[in-house]
Motif scaffolding. Structure first.
Motif, PDB file in Angstrom:
ATOM      1  N   GLY A  47       3.213  -7.191  -5.109  1.00 47.12           N
ATOM      2  CA  GLY A  47       1.885  -7.030  -5.692  1.00 47.12           C
ATOM      3  C   GLY A  47       2.052  -6.664  -7.155  1.00 47.12           C
ATOM      4  O   GLY A  47       2.501  -5.557  -7.477  1.00 47.12           O
ATOM      5  N   CYS A  81      -4.442  -6.294  -9.113  1.00 51.04           N
ATOM      6  CA  CYS A  81      -3.198  -6.508  -8.381  1.00 51.04           C
ATOM      7  C   CYS A  81      -3.200  -7.930  -7.826  1.00 51.04           C
ATOM      8  O   CYS A  81      -4.129  -8.305  -7.099  1.00 51.04           O
ATOM      9  CB  CYS A  81      -3.049  -5.502  -7.234  1.00 51.04           C
ATOM     10  SG  CYS A  81      -1.581  -5.754  -6.213  1.00 51.04           S
ATOM     11  N   ARG A 121       0.844  -1.204   0.000  1.00 51.53           N
ATOM     12  CA  ARG A 121       0.000   0.000   0.000  1.00 51.53           C
ATOM     13  C   ARG A 121       0.878   1.252   0.000  1.00 51.53           C
ATOM     14  O   ARG A 121       0.622   2.213  -0.739  1.00 51.53           O
ATOM     15  CB  ARG A 121      -0.899  -0.010   1.237  1.00 51.53           C
ATOM     16  CG  ARG A 121      -1.519   1.335   1.588  1.00 51.53           C
ATOM     17  CD  ARG A 121      -2.272   1.278   2.907  1.00 51.53           C
ATOM     18  NE  ARG A 121      -1.476   0.631   3.920  1.00 51.53           N
ATOM     19  CZ  ARG A 121      -1.942  -0.290   4.777  1.00 51.53           C
ATOM     20  NH1 ARG A 121      -3.201  -0.664   4.741  1.00 51.53           N
ATOM     21  NH2 ARG A 121      -1.148  -0.823   5.670  1.00 51.53           N
ATOM     22  N   GLN A 140      -3.683  -0.552  -4.338  1.00 50.07           N
ATOM     23  CA  GLN A 140      -2.866  -0.671  -5.537  1.00 50.07           C
ATOM     24  C   GLN A 140      -3.675  -0.488  -6.819  1.00 50.07           C
ATOM     25  O   GLN A 140      -3.360   0.391  -7.629  1.00 50.07           O
ATOM     26  CB  GLN A 140      -2.092  -1.997  -5.527  1.00 50.07           C
ATOM     27  CG  GLN A 140      -0.971  -2.048  -4.483  1.00 50.07           C
ATOM     28  CD  GLN A 140      -1.413  -2.512  -3.108  1.00 50.07           C
ATOM     29  OE1 GLN A 140      -2.403  -2.017  -2.573  1.00 50.07           O
ATOM     30  NE2 GLN A 140      -0.699  -3.457  -2.526  1.00 50.07           N
ATOM     31  N   ASP A 177      -5.120  -2.682   1.744  1.00 52.98           N
ATOM     32  CA  ASP A 177      -3.967  -3.305   1.100  1.00 52.98           C
ATOM     33  C   ASP A 177      -4.339  -4.760   0.866  1.00 52.98           C
ATOM     34  O   ASP A 177      -4.481  -5.511   1.832  1.00 52.98           O
ATOM     35  CB  ASP A 177      -2.738  -3.194   2.013  1.00 52.98           C
ATOM     36  CG  ASP A 177      -1.451  -3.669   1.356  1.00 52.98           C
ATOM     37  OD1 ASP A 177      -1.529  -4.261   0.263  1.00 52.98           O
ATOM     38  OD2 ASP A 177      -0.374  -3.461   1.940  1.00 52.98           O
ATOM     39  N   PRO A 178      -4.619  -5.190  -0.375  1.00 50.65           N
ATOM     40  CA  PRO A 178      -4.118  -4.622  -1.629  1.00 50.65           C
ATOM     41  C   PRO A 178      -5.085  -3.763  -2.440  1.00 50.65           C
ATOM     42  O   PRO A 178      -4.799  -3.477  -3.605  1.00 50.65           O
ATOM     43  CB  PRO A 178      -3.760  -5.886  -2.413  1.00 50.65           C
ATOM     44  CG  PRO A 178      -4.826  -6.862  -1.998  1.00 50.65           C
ATOM     45  CD  PRO A 178      -5.117  -6.564  -0.554  1.00 50.65           C
ATOM     46  N   VAL A 191      -1.131 -10.674  -5.548  1.00 49.52           N
ATOM     47  CA  VAL A 191      -0.093 -10.752  -4.521  1.00 49.52           C
ATOM     48  C   VAL A 191       0.707 -12.044  -4.658  1.00 49.52           C
ATOM     49  O   VAL A 191       0.126 -13.136  -4.773  1.00 49.52           O
ATOM     50  CB  VAL A 191      -0.720 -10.671  -3.114  1.00 49.52           C
ATOM     51  CG1 VAL A 191       0.318 -10.981  -2.022  1.00 49.52           C
ATOM     52  CG2 VAL A 191      -1.307  -9.277  -2.883  1.00 49.52           C
TER      53      VAL A 191
END
Length: 425
Positions: A382, A330, A11, A294, A290-291, A332
């Protein structure tokens, strides 16, 4: 303008990346940052929870604006401390951030002001919690009251699972102080969506709706994590659902917080369940997700500095927040064993040359060791991409992932699939 971003995860990398695009900014610092952020900002070896250390640094460097990423320093009062020192900082006060710091407080405020959420009971005594479980039955959701890095939520479909969750949190103290109080709430059937908003305490401006993927494995299976990927905009949030989110959840909560003497300023995150009967709140967070941050920040067209200044000066109603007509994803990449125990220090290869106008690799748990970037956390990277539609963004992100590797790397292969199903692709 000199800016300090507090935090060191994905983030915060997204915040640094977005802030760097502002012509207003001359220099960006990040504390503590990570190996990827070091390419975009000057990293400072001060932990996000070291409020006095951060204050001393901000004074010494004459920082013009501090932007706080994670929840811990917010709930511990970093905004109050900086403001008392006459420094400009973006985020809610400790009293306002308590909306995330205590799930019990959040529930009490929601019930008091009629904000839709699941029925619940709160407990500090294990015996009372077990008795309540027998009364309400399963499925149910057991939650630690305090901050538990996104892992203090257990969905139980069998009574044995529910009782084990109570035992784990209240008796075994798996989450420490965060689990001194728990919530047991009804299980809500539906699809989750995250709707974040900018607010100056008077005006509420929603961001594009996003959808996080909490479970570790494809198909929403396995234990909860801090989030294995997200995309925006989420089609589950139809215009009517978005209207409900703003008019029945976000605006009423900002008003309620003011009524409670907890004026809210910053980013308000509503984790919602879209049920057959409309939206219901699963949780509130006091910062960017977060996420979710993003993909959402990738699609933000307006200068983030301009938005922050409008919030700090309570003139958000005069600021137009614009979004790109694209979709973003995004994914991860996590360490093997996460969200349980995992090994650190594994070398990451394939990162060179991946960042482009439509794609960024945001670093989360990375560090530099002997000149190499290595994995240093559970969520490591990410991989984010945008395209005119969600299918294109998904394809772009997963194409980038094929070039990256580290020992034990794991990731979900279905991030954004729900959006494809809804669009018929």
């Amino acid at each position: 303008m000199k800016v300090l971003v507090v935090g060191g995860g994905g983030r915060e990398h997204a915040l640094v990346w977005k802030l760097r695009q502002s012509p207003r900014i001359k220099e960006i610092f990040c504390a503590p940052g990570n190996a990827g952020i070091a390419g975009d900002a000057v990293c400072v070896d001060i932990k996000a929870e070291d409020i006095q250390g951060l204050l001393a640094f901000a004074r010494k460097e004459k920082i013009d604006l501090t932007v706080v990423g994670p929840e811990a320093p917010l709930t511990e009062g970093i905004v109050d401390v900086f403001r008392e020192a006459g420094l400009k900082i973006f985020g809610p006060s400790a009293r306002a951030a308590a909306i995330e710091g205590s799930k019990v407080l959040a529930k009490e405020i929601m019930f008091k002001y009629g904000i839709p959420t699941a029925k619940y009971g709160s407990f500090t005594d294990p015996a009372a919690a077990y008795a309540y479980l027998k009364e309400v039955g399963v499925p149910c959701v057991v939650k630690a009251d305090g901050l538990a890095a996104g892992k203090g939520v257990i969905v139980a479909f069998e009574m044995a699972e529910a009782e084990a969750a109570v035992r784990q949190i209240l008796e075994d103290k798996a989450f420490g102080q965060a689990g001194e109080n728990i919530i047991i709430e009804e299980f809500l059937q539906g699809e989750e969506v995250s709707v974040l908003a900018f607010t100056d305490g008077l005006t509420v401006v929603p961001m594009l709706p996003a959808q996080d993927h909490k479970q570790i494995f494809d198909g929403d299976v396995g234990p909860n994590t801090g989030g294995m990927g997200a995309y925006a905009p989420a089609p589950v949030c139809t215009p009517e659902i978005c209207r409900q989110a703003v008019e029945e959840v976000l605006k009423p909560m900002v008003r309620a917080m003011s009524e409670e003497g907890r004026d809210y300023e910053g980013v308000l995150y509503a984790g919602l369940m879209v049920t057959a009967g409309g939206v219901k709140v699963l949780e509130f967070n006091a910062r960017f997700g977060d996420p979710e941050a993003q993909p959402v920040l990738m699609l933000l067209e307006t200068d983030l500095v301009e938005i922050i200044e409008a919030i700090l000066e309570r003139r958000l109603d005069q600021t137009e927040v614009k979004w790109k007509n694209n979709a973003a994803v995004c994914v991860v990449l996590a360490s093997g064993g996460y969200p349980g125990s995992y090994e650190k220090g594994r070398k990451i290869s394939g990162l060179t040359g991946l960042t482009a106008a439509d794609a960024v690799v945001f670093h989360a748990g990375t560090a530099l060791k002997d000149g190499h970037i290595v994995a240093s956390g559970g969520r490591v990277l990410g991989v984010a991409a945008q395209a005119p539609d969600i299918a294109g963004a998904i394809a772009r992100a997963y194409n980038m992932i094929e070039k990256i590797s580290f020992e034990g790397m794991q990731y979900r292969r279905d991030i954004g699939r729900k959006a494809l199903v809804k669009s018929g692709k």
